[in-house]
Scaffold this active site. Structure first.
Site, PDB file in Angstrom:
ATOM      1  N   ARG A  12      18.056  26.504  60.761  1.00  0.00           N
ATOM      2  CA  ARG A  12      19.228  27.328  61.083  1.00  0.00           C
ATOM      3  C   ARG A  12      19.033  28.741  60.548  1.00  0.00           C
ATOM      4  NH1 ARG A  12      24.457  25.784  58.977  1.00  0.00           N
ATOM      5  NH2 ARG A  12      23.456  24.866  57.151  1.00  0.00           N
ATOM      6  N   GLY A  13      19.752  29.689  61.115  1.00  0.00           N
ATOM      7  CA  GLY A  13      19.814  31.047  60.575  1.00  0.00           C
ATOM      8  C   GLY A  13      18.457  31.733  60.531  1.00  0.00           C
ATOM      9  N   ASN A  82      12.933  29.727  51.988  1.00  0.00           N
ATOM     10  CA  ASN A  82      14.033  30.420  52.655  1.00  0.00           C
ATOM     11  C   ASN A  82      15.399  29.788  52.347  1.00  0.00           C
ATOM     12  OD1 ASN A  82      15.403  31.894  55.086  1.00  0.00           O
ATOM     13  ND2 ASN A  82      15.706  29.697  55.474  1.00  0.00           N
ATOM     14  N   ALA A  83      15.437  28.503  52.032  1.00  0.00           N
ATOM     15  CA  ALA A  83      16.722  27.810  51.878  1.00  0.00           C
ATOM     16  C   ALA A  83      17.571  28.499  50.808  1.00  0.00           C
ATOM     17  CB  ALA A  83      16.484  26.354  51.478  1.00  0.00           C
ATOM     18  N   ILE A  85      21.998  29.171  49.482  1.00  0.00           N
ATOM     19  CA  ILE A  85      23.434  29.004  49.683  1.00  0.00           C
ATOM     20  C   ILE A  85      24.173  30.105  48.924  1.00  0.00           C
ATOM     21  CG2 ILE A  85      23.299  26.494  49.982  1.00  0.00           C
ATOM     22  CD1 ILE A  85      24.349  26.242  47.057  1.00  0.00           C
ATOM     23  N   GLN A 141      25.877  42.552  43.686  1.00  0.00           N
ATOM     24  CA  GLN A 141      26.983  42.511  44.662  1.00  0.00           C
ATOM     25  C   GLN A 141      28.183  41.856  43.997  1.00  0.00           C
ATOM     26  OE1 GLN A 141      27.933  43.632  47.644  1.00  0.00           O
ATOM     27  NE2 GLN A 141      29.808  42.491  47.291  1.00  0.00           N
ATOM     28  N   TYR A 147      24.475  34.425  42.890  1.00  0.00           N
ATOM     29  CA  TYR A 147      23.491  34.685  43.954  1.00  0.00           C
ATOM     30  C   TYR A 147      22.588  35.866  43.584  1.00  0.00           C
ATOM     31  CZ  TYR A 147      22.028  35.309  48.904  1.00  0.00           C
ATOM     32  OH  TYR A 147      21.321  35.437  50.079  1.00  0.00           O
TER      33      TYR A 147
HETATM   34  N1  CAA Z   1      31.357  45.805  50.123  1.00  0.00           N
HETATM   35  C1  CAA Z   1      32.456  46.632  50.068  1.00  0.00           C
HETATM   36  N2  CAA Z   1      33.648  46.243  49.593  1.00  0.00           N
HETATM   37  C2  CAA Z   1      33.758  44.969  49.168  1.00  0.00           C
HETATM   38  C3  CAA Z   1      32.676  44.067  49.185  1.00  0.00           C
HETATM   39  C4  CAA Z   1      31.450  44.528  49.696  1.00  0.00           C
HETATM   40  N3  CAA Z   1      30.370  43.754  49.774  1.00  0.00           N
HETATM   41  N4  CAA Z   1      33.088  42.892  48.690  1.00  0.00           N
HETATM   42  C5  CAA Z   1      34.395  43.050  48.359  1.00  0.00           C
HETATM   43  N5  CAA Z   1      34.803  44.312  48.657  1.00  0.00           N
HETATM   44  C6  CAA Z   1      36.128  44.892  48.477  1.00  0.00           C
HETATM   45  C7  CAA Z   1      37.203  44.259  49.362  1.00  0.00           C
HETATM   46  O1  CAA Z   1      37.191  44.790  50.661  1.00  0.00           O
HETATM   47  C8  CAA Z   1      38.454  44.577  48.575  1.00  0.00           C
HETATM   48  O2  CAA Z   1      38.787  45.933  48.779  1.00  0.00           O
HETATM   49  P1  CAA Z   1      40.339  46.421  48.795  1.00  0.00           P
HETATM   50  O3  CAA Z   1      40.874  46.082  47.419  1.00  0.00           O
HETATM   51  O4  CAA Z   1      40.237  47.885  49.089  1.00  0.00           O
HETATM   52  O5  CAA Z   1      41.000  45.637  49.883  1.00  0.00           O
HETATM   53  C9  CAA Z   1      37.991  44.439  47.130  1.00  0.00           C
HETATM   54  O6  CAA Z   1      36.562  44.586  47.153  1.00  0.00           O
HETATM   55  C10 CAA Z   1      38.341  43.080  46.541  1.00  0.00           C
HETATM   56  O7  CAA Z   1      37.930  42.072  47.482  1.00  0.00           O
HETATM   57  P2  CAA Z   1      38.916  40.882  47.919  1.00  0.00           P
HETATM   58  O8  CAA Z   1      40.332  41.376  48.189  1.00  0.00           O
HETATM   59  O9  CAA Z   1      38.231  40.128  49.014  1.00  0.00           O
HETATM   60  O10 CAA Z   1      38.993  40.073  46.526  1.00  0.00           O
HETATM   61  P3  CAA Z   1      38.822  38.544  46.273  1.00  0.00           P
HETATM   62  O11 CAA Z   1      38.915  38.356  44.796  1.00  0.00           O
HETATM   63  O12 CAA Z   1      39.719  37.761  47.189  1.00  0.00           O
HETATM   64  O13 CAA Z   1      37.309  38.222  46.740  1.00  0.00           O
HETATM   65  C11 CAA Z   1      34.960  38.574  46.866  1.00  0.00           C
HETATM   66  C12 CAA Z   1      36.266  38.954  46.151  1.00  0.00           C
HETATM   67  C13 CAA Z   1      34.602  37.119  46.538  1.00  0.00           C
HETATM   68  C14 CAA Z   1      33.902  39.517  46.313  1.00  0.00           C
HETATM   69  C15 CAA Z   1      35.129  38.707  48.407  1.00  0.00           C
HETATM   70  O14 CAA Z   1      35.581  40.025  48.700  1.00  0.00           O
HETATM   71  C16 CAA Z   1      33.845  38.493  49.140  1.00  0.00           C
HETATM   72  O15 CAA Z   1      33.495  37.376  49.483  1.00  0.00           O
HETATM   73  N6  CAA Z   1      33.108  39.595  49.380  1.00  0.00           N
HETATM   74  C17 CAA Z   1      31.828  39.528  50.063  1.00  0.00           C
HETATM   75  C18 CAA Z   1      30.743  39.359  49.035  1.00  0.00           C
HETATM   76  C19 CAA Z   1      29.437  39.482  49.772  1.00  0.00           C
HETATM   77  O16 CAA Z   1      29.040  40.556  50.170  1.00  0.00           O
HETATM   78  N7  CAA Z   1      28.750  38.329  49.949  1.00  0.00           N
HETATM   79  C20 CAA Z   1      27.527  38.317  50.692  1.00  0.00           C
HETATM   80  C21 CAA Z   1      27.500  37.063  51.514  1.00  0.00           C
HETATM   81  S1  CAA Z   1      26.156  37.099  52.695  1.00  0.00           S
HETATM   82  C22 CAA Z   1      24.805  36.902  51.734  1.00  0.00           C
HETATM   83  O17 CAA Z   1      24.839  36.653  50.569  1.00  0.00           O
HETATM   84  C23 CAA Z   1      23.489  37.047  52.438  1.00  0.00           C
HETATM   85  C24 CAA Z   1      22.692  38.115  51.839  1.00  0.00           C
HETATM   86  O18 CAA Z   1      21.702  37.848  51.170  1.00  0.00           O
HETATM   87  C25 CAA Z   1      23.079  39.525  52.074  1.00  0.00           C
END
Ligand code: CAA
Length: 240
Positions: A12-13, A82-83, A85, A141, A147
């Site tokens: 996947r992915g 690659n795996a 989460i 991040q 992560y």
């Molecule tokens: N970039 C910019 N702004 C971000 C951000 C990001 N990556 N992550 C969070 N923010 C911002 C939100 O938009 C929010 O801004 P406002 O207060 O202006 O609305 C603020 O930070 C707080 O975020 P939440 O309201 O969502 O707060 P929460 O406590 O409910 O959740 C969080 C916090 C868990 C960080 C959630 O925002 C989240 O899941 N963010 C994404 C994190 C992320 O980037 N994960 C990557 C997943 S994909 C991956 O990991 C693959 C890879 O290798 C790249």
């Protein structure tokens, strides 16, 4: 038959794109997966690539899974770790199980896989190990202390094993993708995702194929002098 390549999380992915690209480049691919039988069956039906189920978080499962691949296909010459989460949450809300699951799957998996192939690669004087890192292991991040720590650790592991292995014809490199259009990124809340895309100078998410292309490049015989490097592929979001 081409060289045997194992791709973890390979059905996947990003992993699916890597499996397909290596297969097209002439490798005999074994696509590992941990849990999603339906997705693995669909992948196998569509691609004809062999699938193997085990958890990369478990050392003994890696040992027996890799032994099965070798019995079926021959010695493993390429491993793509690659795996991975995510269990995204701020540290002040993070539970020990959120921390441990990510460390086990995204970081300890490197030990579990590489320890079980490295002796054979050293004996044969050939190997390609490619570890999939992340932009978030390079820059950090919010919401990803687990992560980001695992992926930064992966880069350190890559450098150390590269030094240990260079004289034995084994290269060890990392590829660090930015935000790629996969289920993992689709799980990010939409409003947050739009903010992230606004931070990418290329103005879009990446495609899994754009990562697979780099992995195929590093897996080639001709990439013999590239080792210990991290290839950053993120549309300009973070220039590492
Ligand atoms: N970039 C910019 N702004 C971000 C951000 C990001 N990556 N992550 C969070 N923010 C911002 C939100 O938009 C929010 O801004 P406002 O207060 O202006 O609305 C603020 O930070 C707080 O975020 P939440 O309201 O969502 O707060 P929460 O406590 O409910 O959740 C969080 C916090 C868990 C960080 C959630 O925002 C989240 O899941 N963010 C994404 C994190 C992320 O980037 N994960 C990557 C997943 S994909 C991956 O990991 C693959 C890879 O290798 C790249």
């Amino acid at each position: 038959m081409g060289k045997v390549a194992v791709v973890t999380g390979g059905t996947r992915g990003i992993g699916e794109a890597i499996s397909v690209a290596l297969n097209a480049a002439g490798f005999t691919v074994a696509a590992n997966y941990a849990g999603n039988d339906a997705a693995a069956a669909k992948f196998k039906g569509e691609t004809g690539i062999a699938v193997y189920k085990w958890s990369v978080a478990d050392f003994d499962e890696c040992r027996t899974g890799l032994a099965k691949v070798e019995a079926d296909l021959g010695p493993v010459q390429v491993v793509v770790n690659n795996a991975g989460i995510t269990r995204d949450t701020m540290l002040h809300r993070m539970k020990p199980e959120h921390w441990q699951a990510v460390i086990d799957t995204d970081l300890s998996s490197l030990f579990n896989m590489c320890r079980n192939v490295i002796e054979g690669m050293r004996e044969r004087n050939f190997g390609r190990i490619i570890n999939i890192a992340s932009i978030n292991g390079q820059k950090g991040q919010m919401g990803q202390t687990n992560y980001s720590a695992a992926k930064a650790g992966l880069i350190g592991f890559t450098k150390a094993l590269a030094m240990e292995s260079a004289a034995k014809g084994i290269t060890v490199n990392a590829v660090a993708p930015g935000y790629i259009n996969t289920e993992m990124v689709a799980a990010v809340p939409e409003a947050v995702l739009q903010k992230i895309i606004a931070q990418i100078p290329a103005g879009r998410l990446g495609a899994a194929d754009e990562i697979a292309r780099a992995v195929t490049f590093l897996a080639a015989d001709e990439a013999a002098w590239i080792t210990g490097s991290t290839l950053t592929i993120n549309g300009g979001q973070y220039c590492a």
